[in-house]
Design an enzyme around this catalytic site. Structure first.
Site, PDB file in Angstrom:
ATOM      1  N   GLN A 241     -14.070   2.784   1.030  1.00 48.60           N
ATOM      2  CA  GLN A 241     -13.639   2.245  -0.258  1.00 48.60           C
ATOM      3  C   GLN A 241     -13.426   3.424  -1.208  1.00 48.60           C
ATOM      4  O   GLN A 241     -14.370   4.054  -1.657  1.00 48.60           O
ATOM      5  CB  GLN A 241     -14.651   1.266  -0.839  1.00 48.60           C
ATOM      6  CG  GLN A 241     -14.152   0.619  -2.127  1.00 48.60           C
ATOM      7  CD  GLN A 241     -15.126  -0.404  -2.705  1.00 48.60           C
ATOM      8  OE1 GLN A 241     -16.275  -0.487  -2.306  1.00 48.60           O
ATOM      9  NE2 GLN A 241     -14.640  -1.180  -3.659  1.00 48.60           N
ATOM     10  N   SER A 242     -12.161   3.710  -1.517  1.00 50.00           N
ATOM     11  CA  SER A 242     -11.843   4.859  -2.356  1.00 50.00           C
ATOM     12  C   SER A 242     -11.616   4.474  -3.817  1.00 50.00           C
ATOM     13  O   SER A 242     -11.625   5.350  -4.677  1.00 50.00           O
ATOM     14  CB  SER A 242     -10.612   5.592  -1.815  1.00 50.00           C
ATOM     15  OG  SER A 242      -9.497   4.722  -1.766  1.00 50.00           O
ATOM     16  N   VAL A 243     -11.395   3.199  -4.082  1.00 51.52           N
ATOM     17  CA  VAL A 243     -11.235   2.700  -5.446  1.00 51.52           C
ATOM     18  C   VAL A 243     -12.327   1.665  -5.677  1.00 51.52           C
ATOM     19  O   VAL A 243     -12.415   0.690  -4.916  1.00 51.52           O
ATOM     20  CB  VAL A 243      -9.842   2.071  -5.666  1.00 51.52           C
ATOM     21  CG1 VAL A 243      -9.705   1.517  -7.081  1.00 51.52           C
ATOM     22  CG2 VAL A 243      -8.736   3.084  -5.381  1.00 51.52           C
TER      23      VAL A 243
ATOM     24  N   HIS B   2      -7.140  -5.659   2.150  1.00 59.57           N
ATOM     25  CA  HIS B   2      -6.008  -5.069   2.867  1.00 59.57           C
ATOM     26  C   HIS B   2      -5.459  -6.133   3.806  1.00 59.57           C
ATOM     27  O   HIS B   2      -6.172  -6.571   4.723  1.00 59.57           O
ATOM     28  CB  HIS B   2      -6.456  -3.879   3.714  1.00 59.57           C
ATOM     29  CG  HIS B   2      -6.960  -2.708   2.943  1.00 59.57           C
ATOM     30  ND1 HIS B   2      -6.195  -1.582   2.725  1.00 59.57           N
ATOM     31  CD2 HIS B   2      -8.159  -2.475   2.359  1.00 59.57           C
ATOM     32  CE1 HIS B   2      -6.911  -0.697   2.040  1.00 59.57           C
ATOM     33  NE2 HIS B   2      -8.103  -1.223   1.801  1.00 59.57           N
TER      34      HIS B   2
ATOM     35  N   ASN C 249     -13.314  -3.123   2.309  1.00 56.54           N
ATOM     36  CA  ASN C 249     -14.263  -2.025   2.442  1.00 56.54           C
ATOM     37  C   ASN C 249     -15.203  -2.101   1.245  1.00 56.54           C
ATOM     38  O   ASN C 249     -14.748  -2.225   0.110  1.00 56.54           O
ATOM     39  CB  ASN C 249     -13.538  -0.679   2.449  1.00 56.54           C
ATOM     40  CG  ASN C 249     -12.624  -0.532   3.651  1.00 56.54           C
ATOM     41  OD1 ASN C 249     -12.974  -0.925   4.747  1.00 56.54           O
ATOM     42  ND2 ASN C 249     -11.449   0.021   3.435  1.00 56.54           N
TER      43      ASN C 249
ATOM     44  N   HIS D 186     -10.566  -4.940  -3.162  1.00 60.85           N
ATOM     45  CA  HIS D 186      -9.191  -5.196  -2.750  1.00 60.85           C
ATOM     46  C   HIS D 186      -9.190  -5.567  -1.280  1.00 60.85           C
ATOM     47  O   HIS D 186      -9.916  -4.981  -0.481  1.00 60.85           O
ATOM     48  CB  HIS D 186      -8.276  -4.002  -3.016  1.00 60.85           C
ATOM     49  CG  HIS D 186      -8.772  -2.689  -2.496  1.00 60.85           C
ATOM     50  ND1 HIS D 186      -9.844  -2.016  -3.067  1.00 60.85           N
ATOM     51  CD2 HIS D 186      -8.353  -1.944  -1.453  1.00 60.85           C
ATOM     52  CE1 HIS D 186     -10.044  -0.889  -2.400  1.00 60.85           C
ATOM     53  NE2 HIS D 186      -9.173  -0.818  -1.418  1.00 60.85           N
TER      54      HIS D 186
ATOM     55  N   ASP E 122       0.848  -1.188   0.000  1.00 57.85           N
ATOM     56  CA  ASP E 122       0.000   0.000   0.000  1.00 57.85           C
ATOM     57  C   ASP E 122       0.888   1.244   0.000  1.00 57.85           C
ATOM     58  O   ASP E 122       1.891   1.298   0.713  1.00 57.85           O
ATOM     59  CB  ASP E 122      -0.906  -0.012   1.232  1.00 57.85           C
ATOM     60  CG  ASP E 122      -2.010   1.025   1.141  1.00 57.85           C
ATOM     61  OD1 ASP E 122      -1.697   2.232   1.224  1.00 57.85           O
ATOM     62  OD2 ASP E 122      -3.173   0.634   0.996  1.00 57.85           O
TER      63      ASP E 122
END
Length: 120
Positions: free
Chosen positions: A100-102, A108, A93, A106, A38
């Site tokens: 969740q920004s993308v 983590h 997320n 995914h 990350d």
């Protein structure tokens, strides 16, 4: 392919990393998933594991490509075994309200220190 998935979305940050168009420290790559460090780590070990194909949420991935979800979890375990003695937290997320920004699922992989509960 569902309406929530688009394998050619050029704005998808993770698809650009998977394609090699953006730099990342890749720690694992196979035909289903890619794992990379990350860029803004929140723990001593913070690796993202992403499917090569875009699925917006973990529920979408489970419904549309369960073998890929299983592989993602296997790779998360491998990363944790190699980097933090197998002790880790795996976080997904799903939705902007929870971070969740993308819009590409995914996991983590977080480890390398003690965590408290509840998170956040």
């Amino acid at each position: 392919m569902s309406g929530r998935r688009n394998g050619s979305a050029p704005a998808d940050l993770f698809l650009r990393i998977v394609a090699g168009d953006l730099p990342a420290t890749v720690v694992h790559s196979d035909d289903l998933v890619v794992a990379f460090e990350d860029a803004d780590p929140q723990a001593p070990v913070h690796v993202l594991v992403v499917p090569r194909e875009r699925h917006e949420t973990v529920a979408d991935l489970a419904a549309e490509a369960p073998a890929t979800l299983a592989r993602l979890v296997q790779v998360a375990q491998r990363v944790a075994d190699e980097r933090c003695g197998g002790h880790y937290r795996l976080v997904f997320n799903s939705g902007e309200d929870v971070g969740q920004s993308v819009p590409h699922v995914h996991g983590h992989v977080l480890g390398g220190r003690a965590f408290t509960w509840p998170p956040g």
